[in-house]
Design a protein around this motif. Structure first.
Motif, PDB file in Angstrom:
ATOM      1  N   TYR A  50      35.712  35.420  48.046  1.00  0.00           N
ATOM      2  CA  TYR A  50      36.102  35.383  49.370  1.00  0.00           C
ATOM      3  C   TYR A  50      34.839  34.752  50.285  1.00  0.00           C
ATOM      4  O   TYR A  50      33.870  35.305  50.144  1.00  0.00           O
ATOM      5  N   THR A  55      42.345  38.078  53.922  1.00  0.00           N
ATOM      6  CA  THR A  55      41.623  39.212  53.483  1.00  0.00           C
ATOM      7  C   THR A  55      41.846  39.663  52.026  1.00  0.00           C
ATOM      8  O   THR A  55      41.039  40.257  51.342  1.00  0.00           O
ATOM      9  N   LEU A  56      43.071  39.234  51.538  1.00  0.00           N
ATOM     10  CA  LEU A  56      43.500  39.561  50.077  1.00  0.00           C
ATOM     11  C   LEU A  56      43.249  38.218  49.347  1.00  0.00           C
ATOM     12  O   LEU A  56      44.134  37.166  49.654  1.00  0.00           O
ATOM     13  N   GLN A  58      43.342  36.170  45.747  1.00  0.00           N
ATOM     14  CA  GLN A  58      44.037  36.316  44.413  1.00  0.00           C
ATOM     15  C   GLN A  58      43.140  35.473  43.334  1.00  0.00           C
ATOM     16  O   GLN A  58      42.282  34.513  43.823  1.00  0.00           O
ATOM     17  N   GLU A  64      43.150  40.839  41.811  1.00  0.00           N
ATOM     18  CA  GLU A  64      42.986  40.427  43.207  1.00  0.00           C
ATOM     19  C   GLU A  64      41.969  41.409  43.873  1.00  0.00           C
ATOM     20  O   GLU A  64      41.550  42.417  43.212  1.00  0.00           O
ATOM     21  N   GLU A  66      40.568  42.891  47.957  1.00  0.00           N
ATOM     22  CA  GLU A  66      40.608  42.926  49.237  1.00  0.00           C
ATOM     23  C   GLU A  66      39.524  43.077  50.216  1.00  0.00           C
ATOM     24  O   GLU A  66      38.727  44.193  50.006  1.00  0.00           O
ATOM     25  N   LYS A  68      37.822  44.366  53.193  1.00  0.00           N
ATOM     26  CA  LYS A  68      38.107  45.409  54.300  1.00  0.00           C
ATOM     27  C   LYS A  68      36.631  45.625  55.056  1.00  0.00           C
ATOM     28  O   LYS A  68      35.899  46.474  54.831  1.00  0.00           O
TER      29      LYS A  68
END
Lengths: 114, 111
Positions: A50, A55-56, A58, A64, A66, A68
């Motif tokens: 990321y 924000t999600l 793969q 996956e 996420e 936060k």
């Protein structure tokens, strides 16, 4: 200090069950976050990363994660675990795009029961 | 495509003996190169990284040293091994903004 924390040392799930591995980070700004997987006696393989945006994220092998911000978390998920997913999983973070400043968590060992 | 080779896969050495672990990368030029150590039950600790030939940064004081004699070659060395040097050593490479790519590691046991 900047850090990455994986609160679970060891997790056991049944094959076919869902999985969530926790990762919390402590960085002043939005960090660059990664999940790696390590099979016994092997190097680490990147599952996903990321940097910004959606924000999600793969990744490979059906994983996956996420991001936060409100919870300072970057948890890894998989809807249905396979026996071959048994391995050690590492979360890592950096406040720059350069790998030289990457901080790894202590890892979570995943055991999958049949 | 890029590949990274690290050898040997396993090594058993007596205390006080020298060490040389080698890592080479193919399919890229001027990569950033890294040596990590992984101790049982602990995360990965960055030992050294290099942004170019002859340029080595050490992250922790220790009994080890690193060298980069060629663009895609990274060597981890010690003159005299200690018991505490036992562990799993991982070489890795990256481009300027790409994630780390790891080799398969070397299991070092110092007896």
């Amino acid at each position: 200090a900047q850090s990455v924390t994986q609160p679970d040392i060891h997790i056991t799930v049944s094959e076919g069950a869902s999985l969530e591995l926790r990762c919390n980070y402590s960085y002043g700004a939005t960090p660059y976050l990664f999940w790696y997987v390590q099979s016994p006696g092997q190097g680490l393989q990147l599952l996903l990363k990321y940097f910004s945006g959606d924000t999600l994220v793969q990744g490979i092998k059906g994983f996956e994660a996420e991001f936060k911000r409100s919870q300072s978390s970057f948890n890894l998920r998989k809807p249905s675990v396979h026996w071959s997913d048994a391995a050690e999983y590492f979360c890592a973070g950096s406040n720059t795009g350069t790998a030289s400043k990457l901080t790894f968590g202590t890892g979570t060992r995943l055991q999958v029961t049949l | 495509s890029q590949t990274i080779h690290q050898w040997p896969a396993t090594l058993v050495q007596p205390v006080g003996s020298p060490l040389s672990l080698e890592c080479t990368v193919e399919g890229t030029s001027n990569p950033n190169l890294y040596w990590y150590r992984q101790a049982a039950g602990r995360g990965l600790q960055l030992l050294f990284y290099s942004v170019g030939i002859g340029q080595i940064s050490s992250e922790v004081p220790q009994n080890l040293s690193a060298s980069r004699p060629q663009d895609r070659q990274f060597i981890l060395s010690s003159k005299k091994l200690l018991l505490s040097d036992s562990g799993f050593y991982l070489c890795a490479w990256s481009d300027s903004n790409s994630p780390l790519h790891f080799g398969n590691g070397t299991r070092l046991t110092v007896t």
